[in-house]
Each structure stands twice: as structure tokens, then as C-alpha cells.
Design an enzyme around this catalytic site. Structure first.
Site, PDB file in Angstrom:
ATOM      1  N   GLU A  74     -20.654  -2.446 -28.403  1.00 46.73           N
ATOM      2  CA  GLU A  74     -20.665  -3.856 -28.018  1.00 46.73           C
ATOM      3  C   GLU A  74     -21.545  -4.142 -26.804  1.00 46.73           C
ATOM      4  O   GLU A  74     -22.228  -5.180 -26.759  1.00 46.73           O
ATOM      5  CB  GLU A  74     -19.229  -4.330 -27.744  1.00 46.73           C
ATOM      6  CG  GLU A  74     -18.337  -4.357 -28.974  1.00 46.73           C
ATOM      7  CD  GLU A  74     -17.728  -3.002 -29.325  1.00 46.73           C
ATOM      8  OE1 GLU A  74     -17.018  -2.926 -30.349  1.00 46.73           O
ATOM      9  OE2 GLU A  74     -17.959  -2.026 -28.579  1.00 46.73           O
ATOM     10  N   ASP A 100      -2.040  -5.823 -34.948  1.00 43.08           N
ATOM     11  CA  ASP A 100      -3.028  -4.975 -34.264  1.00 43.08           C
ATOM     12  C   ASP A 100      -2.567  -4.583 -32.862  1.00 43.08           C
ATOM     13  O   ASP A 100      -3.070  -3.619 -32.286  1.00 43.08           O
ATOM     14  CB  ASP A 100      -4.380  -5.703 -34.172  1.00 43.08           C
ATOM     15  CG  ASP A 100      -5.091  -5.744 -35.512  1.00 43.08           C
ATOM     16  OD1 ASP A 100      -4.567  -5.175 -36.483  1.00 43.08           O
ATOM     17  OD2 ASP A 100      -6.173  -6.347 -35.593  1.00 43.08           O
ATOM     18  N   PHE A 155     -13.331  -7.061 -27.439  1.00 49.23           N
ATOM     19  CA  PHE A 155     -14.524  -6.258 -27.227  1.00 49.23           C
ATOM     20  C   PHE A 155     -15.666  -7.085 -26.644  1.00 49.23           C
ATOM     21  O   PHE A 155     -16.458  -6.585 -25.840  1.00 49.23           O
ATOM     22  CB  PHE A 155     -14.960  -5.605 -28.540  1.00 49.23           C
ATOM     23  CG  PHE A 155     -13.849  -4.873 -29.239  1.00 49.23           C
ATOM     24  CD1 PHE A 155     -12.939  -4.106 -28.519  1.00 49.23           C
ATOM     25  CD2 PHE A 155     -13.693  -4.959 -30.606  1.00 49.23           C
ATOM     26  CE1 PHE A 155     -11.914  -3.431 -29.153  1.00 49.23           C
ATOM     27  CE2 PHE A 155     -12.666  -4.296 -31.253  1.00 49.23           C
ATOM     28  CZ  PHE A 155     -11.766  -3.530 -30.537  1.00 49.23           C
ATOM     29  N   HIS A 160     -10.637 -13.230 -33.507  1.00 53.48           N
ATOM     30  CA  HIS A 160      -9.380 -12.485 -33.371  1.00 53.48           C
ATOM     31  C   HIS A 160      -8.850 -12.519 -31.926  1.00 53.48           C
ATOM     32  O   HIS A 160      -8.400 -11.516 -31.377  1.00 53.48           O
ATOM     33  CB  HIS A 160      -9.541 -11.041 -33.830  1.00 53.48           C
ATOM     34  CG  HIS A 160      -9.817 -10.911 -35.298  1.00 53.48           C
ATOM     35  ND1 HIS A 160     -11.001 -11.348 -35.871  1.00 53.48           N
ATOM     36  CD2 HIS A 160      -9.065 -10.396 -36.299  1.00 53.48           C
ATOM     37  CE1 HIS A 160     -10.969 -11.114 -37.178  1.00 53.48           C
ATOM     38  NE2 HIS A 160      -9.799 -10.546 -37.462  1.00 53.48           N
TER      39      HIS A 160
END
Length: 310
Positions: A54, A113, A79, A105
Site C-alpha cells: 500500500e 474481519d 491500509f 470497508h
């Protein structure tokens, strides 16, 4: 109208506006989840999978922007804002380059998650970068138009998209304006200022309050930075009390931004609904209940803040 996740709206908007040859989309090996695979299928020559790297993706996006491209860098919010913060700050924010970060997300609605992926600090992090525009759309219409506004804006933009499908809170005549809030419901006793997925919750809370004889104004703040100071000051002066609601930590997010405006311009009681602890693995509905991100908790806080009015 069927529910649609704002991450899907993001992917659809990239395709809709992707005929612009300057648009290039980068993804960190999550294109099926971030929905940038829609763009990949339509414009494969302008899509780059950067792999699980990233920080490097943000630097490449900055280089493309420096070359005159409109670079979209996409991955999960944890991220984009977390792992790559240094690169976003130094390579994109400090230079003021024309990079659009599509962060999907976000929040506890990522669900199973768990805490490692449930980014609840991204708004605070991105608000802290000078010149960074921060957008958190509430529904499909808003998300689609927000992407177009980001393309038209010359400079860095952070866009926060959700995993869950959401109902439309804006009608077919809706028009997105960067930096402008939207009053969705009028009221006189207090104002509920919400962003993203919590706008739907705020509207439900207002309807519940109505049955108890309480009139609550509902304001949707889709652009958290620059925030619409005028609509917040007006609400503070006219209703005398504010409750904010966000799927984010109570530090540094929407509530903090609203409190800064209110404190400096029209001091009234403000209650901030969010969380002050890490997320956990679980079904989204159960997590929203546990963390108090519900219409019922908004209702409770509105009643409490009204008691604090002078």
C-alpha cells in the site's frame, strides 16, 4: 430502490467517469472487494494492481499525479489511512498532488474481519493532513456524485466507503456539493448531525423522537473536511443542542469537527456518538448494537442533550 453498498457505487462511478483518459486506477490486490475490478474490466490499460504494498501504491499514485494524471488509489481504509499514512502524508498531502484515495470497508460494519480490519480512526488521520479533502458518503447517489466531485477537484481527496448495502437517504433530485452539508429533516428541539452509514440511523431516530413529541433536525455531513460551518452554526443557534453520530472513534472525527465549529461560533451542548475502543469480530448488526450505533442510542442522547440546554 434496492440497497447498494457505497463501495459498489465507487466502482460504478469509476466506470461511468472513466472515459476521461487522464484517470488511472491503482489497487492493492483487493479489486474484487473495493469494486475497482469494474474499472479494470472496462479500461484494463489504465488499471494497475500494485500488490499488497500500500505504501508503494501511494507513492506511485503521487508520481502519476505529478505527471498530470488523476490517480485513484484504492484499498481497505485500514491500509489506506493506517498502513500507508506516512506515504499519504509526505508524498500526497505535503505535495498537494491530485490523488484520490478510495478507502473501502471502513468502520465496524466490516464485521467478522475483526479489529485489525475495522478502521475507526481514518477520518481523524486524514483530517490532520493539511489540504486533504475528506468525504464520507451516506448512500449510492451521494457516493456516485462524490467521485465526480473528487475528479473535478484539483488536489488530494480521501473518500470513505462502506462494505454493507445501505438504503437511499437522498431523493432523485439530490445534488452533491463539495463542502456543503444537507438538511434532510427540519426540527426545533435539537439537531442530529450524522455522516455515512449513520445518516440512515439518524433519520430513524428522528422519527422515533417524533412519536414522543420531540422535533429533531437531521443534517447529513458528507464532506467532513472542509466542513460546512454555516449549516452547523445555523443548527446550533436555531435548535440549541446537537448530537453527532458516526461509525468512527469519538476522537478526531465528525464529532470533533462539529464541536470545533460550535465552540468557536455558537456554543451549545454537544454529545458525540461513536466509539472509544477497538472493534471486534461479529455480525455487523450485533456490533452496532454493542457499540451504541443505533437509532435507540441516538434517541437517548438527544433527550439528554435537550436537558442541558439553557
Amino acid at each position: 430502490m434496492a440497497k447498494r453498498a457505497t463501495r459498489e457505487s465507487y466502482g460504478a462511478a469509476l466506470v461511468e467517469y472513466g472515459s476521461n483518459p487522464n484517470i488511472v486506477v491503482l489497487d492493492a490486490d483487493l479489486s474484487k472487494s473495493t469494486k475497482t475490478d469494474m474499472f479494470k474490466k472496462t479500461y484494463p490499460e489504465r488499471f494497475i494492481n500494485m500488490g499488497i504494498a500500500e505504501g508503494n501504491m501511494m507513492c506511485v499514485a503521487a508520481g502519476l499525479a505529478a505527471s498530470g494524471k488523476i490517480a485513484f488509489a484504492s484499498t481497505f481504509a485500514m491500509f489506506a489511512a493506517g498502513r500507508a499514512f506516512e506515504q499519504v502524508r509526505n508524498s500526497i498531502g505535503y505535495t498537494g498532488l491530485n490523488v484520490k484515495i478510495g478507502a473501502t470497508h471502513a468502520g465496524i460494519s466490516v464485521g467478522e474481519d475483526g479489529a485489525s480490519h475495522q478502521c475507526l480512526e481514518d477520518i481523524a488521520l486524514m483530517r490532520s493532513i493539511p489540504g486533504m479533502v475528506v468525504i464520507n458518503p451516506a448512500d449510492d447517489r451521494e457516493a456516485m456524485q462524490a467521485v465526480k466531485a473528487a475528479i473535478d477537484h484539483n488536489g488530494p481527496v480521501y473518500m470513505r466507503f462502506g462494505r454493507l448495502a445501505v438504503e437511499d437517504v437522498n431523493d432523485e433530485n439530490y445534488k452533491f456539493e463539495l463542502g456543503k452539508g444537507v438538511q434532510l429533516k427540519d426540527g426545533a428541539d435539537a439537531t442530529i448531525v450524522a455522516t455515512g452509514l449513520m445518516v440512515e440511523m439518524a433519520l430513524k431516530a428522528a422519527e422515533m423522537l417524533k412519536t414522543e413529541g420531540i422535533s429533531a433536525r437531521v443534517v447529513n455531513i458528507h464532506t467532513i473536511k472542509p466542513i460546512d460551518e454555516e449549516i452547523i452554526i445555523k443548527a446550533a443557534k436555531e435548535t440549541g443542542a446537537i448530537v453527532t453520530a458516526e461509525e468512527h472513534y469519538i476522537m478526531g472525527g465528525l464529532g470533533s469537527a462539529v464541536a470545533e465549529v460550535v465552540c468557536a461560533n455558537a456554543p451549545v451542548p454537544v454529545k458525540i456518538i461513536g466509539t472509544d475502543r477497538f472493534g471486534k469480530s461479529g455480525k455487523p448488526a450485533e456490533l452496532f448494537e454493542e457499540y451504541g450505533l443505533t437509532p435507540e442510542n441516538i434517541l437517548k442522547n438527544v433527550k439528554e442533550v435537550i436537558k442541558l440546554k439553557k
